[in-house]
Design a protein around this motif. Structure first.
Motif, short mmCIF file in Angstrom:
data_model
loop_
_atom_site.label_atom_id
_atom_site.label_comp_id
_atom_site.label_asym_id
_atom_site.label_seq_id
_atom_site.Cartn_x
_atom_site.Cartn_y
_atom_site.Cartn_z
N THR A 169 5.99 59.08 0.10
CA THR A 169 5.90 60.09 1.16
C THR A 169 6.82 59.65 2.30
O THR A 169 6.75 58.51 2.76
N VAL A 170 7.68 60.55 2.76
CA VAL A 170 8.69 60.20 3.76
C VAL A 170 8.53 61.07 5.01
O VAL A 170 7.83 62.08 5.01
N ILE A 171 9.21 60.63 6.07
CA ILE A 171 9.24 61.36 7.34
C ILE A 171 10.62 61.98 7.47
O ILE A 171 11.64 61.29 7.36
N ILE A 172 10.66 63.28 7.71
CA ILE A 172 11.92 64.03 7.79
C ILE A 172 12.06 64.62 9.18
O ILE A 172 11.10 65.14 9.75
N ALA A 173 13.28 64.51 9.73
CA ALA A 173 13.57 65.05 11.07
C ALA A 173 14.95 65.69 11.07
O ALA A 173 15.68 65.62 10.08
N ARG A 174 15.31 66.30 12.24
CA ARG A 174 16.65 66.86 12.34
C ARG A 174 17.67 65.73 12.45
O ARG A 174 17.35 64.59 12.76
N SER A 175 18.90 66.08 12.20
CA SER A 175 19.97 65.09 12.12
C SER A 175 20.14 64.27 13.38
O SER A 175 20.52 63.10 13.34
N PRO A 185 3.06 55.15 4.74
CA PRO A 185 2.38 54.28 3.78
C PRO A 185 1.69 55.05 2.66
O PRO A 185 1.16 54.44 1.73
N TYR A 186 1.69 56.38 2.73
CA TYR A 186 0.98 57.19 1.75
C TYR A 186 1.89 57.44 0.54
O TYR A 186 3.11 57.44 0.65
#
Length: 619
Positions: free
Chosen positions: A436-442, A526-527
Motif C-alpha cells: 500500500t503506497v501514498i500518492i500525491a501530486r508531482s 505499513p499496510y
C-alpha cells in the motif's frame, strides 16, 4: 512361347504383393494372459505389448487368450480344460511366437508349450520369483521379470512419515501372495529398527477390516498382492483399495500399479505398462530374426516410483519429500470428499461479486466481461472443481461488501482480510500480496510516511483495507472515502485531496491507463493488500473446497496468468525512484513471488540487495 523379360518381372511383382503370396510371410503372435480381460494390470500389459507389435511389426497377426486364473482356481482339472481348448482352437493355426504375462501362463507354457506350439519362442513378462533354473530345457524363452521392491517402497514411505512405529503388510494367501509375503519378510528383516512389522494373517475381508480398525497409532500399510480372501471370494483392485481405505486412516502404500490411481499414495511400483512394452520390443526382435537365446532377460528397470497427488493431498504430503524422479499423477486435479461433492450438488448456484474497478486484479471490461488476475484464477478454479460461479456486477466495492453482509452474494474473488470483513466472511490463503503506497501530486515532497499525513486531506477507496486501517489507526484525520480507485486518483490530481493511500497495483494501473501525468508515489504505508478469495462465514465447506482448488493450480498456470497481465525485465533501483510504469511491475513481481511461497511451499527466490523493479508493458 517364352514370356518377355519385362512381363515376367511384372507377374512376379504382382505375386509378391498378392495376399496368397504374403500368407506364408505373415507372423502369428499369441498373447496369453494368466488373468482376465478388464483387469487393470492385464490391460496395461496387453495395450503396450500390442502397441509395440503393431508399430514395429505391423504385418503380424495377433491372437489373445485370457486364462482367468484370479477368478477361477488354477486347479489340475481347470488346467486340463485350458489345454484341450487351446489345442483344439489352434490345431490348424501355427503360432510363431507366444507372449505371456504372469506366472500361471508361464508355468502352463513350460508344461505344455511344446505340445501346443512346437518350436515357438516364448517371451514372458510379469514373472515373480524367477530363477534361471526355471528355464532349464527351454532355451527359446526370454523376457522381463517382476520384482516386488518392498524395501524401497517402505524406505520412501518412512521418509514421508517419520513418526511411523508400526507397518502392516497385506497380501492374500494364494500361492503368489504367500511368496510375496515371504519375499517381503526377507527384504525387511532387520532393515528398519524401531518399526514393528506385522504380516496379515489369512483373513476374510471382514476380518481384515476389523484388524485395520484396531491398528495402533502411527501405523502405515503396505499392500502387495491381494485378490482373494480366506473365504475364496475374489475382489477387484478397486474393491480392495476401497475397503482398506474405508476401514482405517493409516496411509496406504503399494507395490503394484494395478492399485495405482485407486487410493494408494504410491511406492516403488511394478509397472504393467513398462513390462508390456519391454516384452513387446523383445518379441519384435525375435520376429525380425534374432534368436531368443541371444536376448538377455531383463531383470531390472521395469519398476518406478509413482505417487498420486490426490491421497497425498489428503495426508498433507509435501511433494518435495518424494524420491527424486518420481512419477506423479493428478497434479492438476482437485479431488473432493463425498461430503464436499454433496455440498456442491446442494449449492448449485454460487454467486460471486467482484470489485468492478480494481484493475489489473479484477474489473469489468467495457464489453461487460469479468476480467483481471482474479478472474483468470476463478476460471481455472471452475475447470478444476467442476463448478460454475454466477457473476454479479455491483456498482462499486462498497456495494459488493453490502451484498456479502446481506448474503445476497456468496463469494469475493479478491479481497484483503480485515477485522470488519472477518465478521461475515472466511478467507483462503492469499492469491497476491501488494504494498500500500501514498500518492500525491508531482509538486509534493518525496518520502512521506503515514505520520506526516495528520491534518492533511486524505482519500481512500471506501471499504478497502486502507480505509479500515486508517479509521482504526489514524482517527480524526480528514478522510474522504470514494467509490473506486479512479475517483480517488482524480481527487488528488485535481487538488480536492492531498494524498491517496491505495494499493500499488491498482493505483499504478489506473494512472497509466487514464494518462494521469501529475501524480507520483511519495511513500509506503505499513499496510499490505493480501488479495484472497472470501466466502460467506456460514459456508466453511466452500472455503475448504476453494483451498483445494488453489493448491492444484500449477506454477506454470500461475506464471501464465501473471505474464498475461504484466511483462517485465528487471533493473535494480529503489522503489520510490521508480516511474509509474515500473511501480506496477514491482507489484506484479512481488505478487509472483508470493504465488510461489503460498501454494507450493517452494523456497523464496533469492534477490539482490535492494528492490528488484522492472520495465514493463501492459498487455
Amino acid at each position: 512361347m517364352p514370356l518377355p523379360g519385362t512381363l515376367l518381372l511384372a507377374l512376379l511383382l504382382i505375386l509378391a504383393v498378392h495376399p496368397a503370396a504374403q500368407a506364408s510371410a505373415e507372423k502369428r503372435v499369441l498373447l496369453l494372459h494368466s488373468y482376465h480381460a478388464g483387469m487393470k494390470w492385464v490391460e496395461r500389459i496387453h495395450q503396450t505389448a500390442r502397441h509395440e507389435l503393431q508399430a514395429l511389426q505391423p504385418e503380424a497377426l495377433v491372437y489373445t487368450e485370457y486364462m482367468d486364473t484370479k477368478r477361477v482356481p488354477f486347479s489340475p482339472a481347470y488346467e486340463q480344460l485350458l489345454l484341450n481348448f487351446l489345442k483344439a482352437k489352434y490345431k490348424e493355426t501355427p503360432i510363431d511366437l507366444v507372449l505371456i504375462s504372469d506366472n500361471n501362463a508361464f508355468d502352463f507354457m513350460r508344461r505344455h508349450g511344446d505340445t501346443l506350439f512346437p518350436g515357438a519362442p516364448v517371451v514372458f513378462c510379469g514373472i515373480n520369483f524367477f530363477t534361471d533354473a526355471l528355464l532349464d530345457g527351454h532355451p527359446n524363452y526370454t523376457g522381463v521379470i517382476e520384482i516386488f521392491d518392498a524395501r524401497s517402497t517402505l524406505e520412501a514411505a518412512l521418509a514421508i512419515h517419520p513418526e511411523t512405529r508400526h507397518v502392516y503388510v497385506i497380501n492374500d494367501y494364494l500361492p503368489s501372495g504367500r511368496i510375496v509375503t515371504e519375499d517381503t519378510r526377507q527384504q525387511l528383516k532387520g532393515a528398519f529398527p524401531g518399526v514393528a512389522v506385522e504380516y496379515a494373517a489369512a483373513l476374510t475381508m471382514t476380518g481384515l477390516e476389523r484388524r485395520l480398525k484396531a491398528l495402533p497409532a502411527h501405523s502405515l500399510l503396505l499392500l502387495g498382492a491381494f485378490f482373494r480372501d480366506a473365504d475364496e471370494v475374489f475382489y477387484s483392485s478397486e474393491e480392495v483399495v476401497q475397503r482398506i481405505t474405508a476401514a482405517t486412516d493409516a496411509p496406504l502404500y503399494g507395490q503394484l500399479d494395478t492399485h495405482f490411481g485407486l487410493g494408494i499414495i504410491g511406492g516403488m511400483l511394478i509397472d504393467g505398462r513398462s513390462q508390456g512394452a519391454l516384452a513387446g520390443r523383445i518379441a519384435v526382435e525375435i520376429l525380425n530374426g534374432r534368436d531368443a537365446a541371444d536376448i538377455p532377460i531383463i531383470r531390472s528397470g521395469a519398476n518406478s516410483f509413482m505417487f498420486d497427488r490426490v491421497p497425498m493431498d489428503r495426508y498433507g504430503i509435501d511433494p518435495a519429500l518424494l524420491p527424486l524422479g518420481s512419477i506423479q499423477i493428478n497434479q492438476n486435479t482437485a479431488i473432493l470428499t463425498p461430503r464436499e461433492q454433496e455440498w456442491l450438488r446442494e449449492h448449485a448456484s454460487i454467486r460471486l461479486a467482484p470489485n468492478p474497478d480494481a484493475p489489473p486484479i479484477e474489473f469489468f471490461h467495457e464489453t461487460g466481461t469479468y476480467r483481471g488476475l482474479a478472474a483468470d484464477f476463478i476460471a481455472l478454479l471452475e475447470k478444476k472443481l467442476g463448478v460454475q460461479f454466477q457473476i454479479q456486477r455491483p456498482a462499486n466495492w462498497t456495494e459488493a461488501v453490502a451484498m456479502a453482509r446481506e448474503r445476497s452474494i456468496d463469494l469475493w474473488a479478491a479481497a484483503s482480510p480485515t477485522p470488519r470483513h472477518g465478521e461475515f466472511m472466511l478467507f483462503t490463503q492469499p492469491l497476491i500480496e501488494t504494498p500500500t503506497v501514498i500518492i500525491a501530486r508531482s509538486e509534493a515532497r518525496d518520502r512521506v510516511g503515514m505520520q506526516d499525513l495528520t491534518g492533511k486531506r486524505l482519500t481512500v477507496v471506501a471499504d478497502s483495507p486502507a480505509h479500515e486501517q486508517i479509521l482504526n489507526n489514524h482517527p480524526g484525520d480528514g478522510l474522504l472515502a470514494t467509490p473506486d480507485i479512479g475517483s480517488a486518483l482524480r481527487k488528488v490530481s485535481l487538488g480536492e485531496a492531498d494524498y491517496l493511500v491505495a494499493d500499488l497495483a491498482t493505483a499504478s494501473y489506473r494512472i497509466e491507463r487514464e494518462g494521469i501525468t501529475n501524480l507520483k508515489v511519495v511513500g509506503e504505508s505499513p499496510y499490505r493488500h493480501r488479495w484472497s478469495l472470501a466466502v460467506r462465514k456460514d459456508w466453511p465447506v466452500l472455503r475448504d473446497i476453494l483451498a483445494k482448488g488453489l493448491r492444484m493450480i500449477t506454477e506454470a498456470e500461475r506464471r501464465a496468468i501473471m505474464d498475461k497481465w504484466v511483462r517485465f525485465a528487471t533493473t535494480d533501483q529503489p522503489w520510490w525512484q521508480l516511474t509509474r510504469q515500473q511501480q506496477i511491475a514491482l507489484g506484479g513481481a512481488m505478487a509472483l513471488t508470493l504465488f510461489r511461497k503460498q501454494w507450493d511451499g517452494l523456497l523464496p527466490t533469492p534477490t539482490t540487495n535492494g528492490v528488484e523493479a522492472s520495465e514493463w508493458e501492459l498487455n
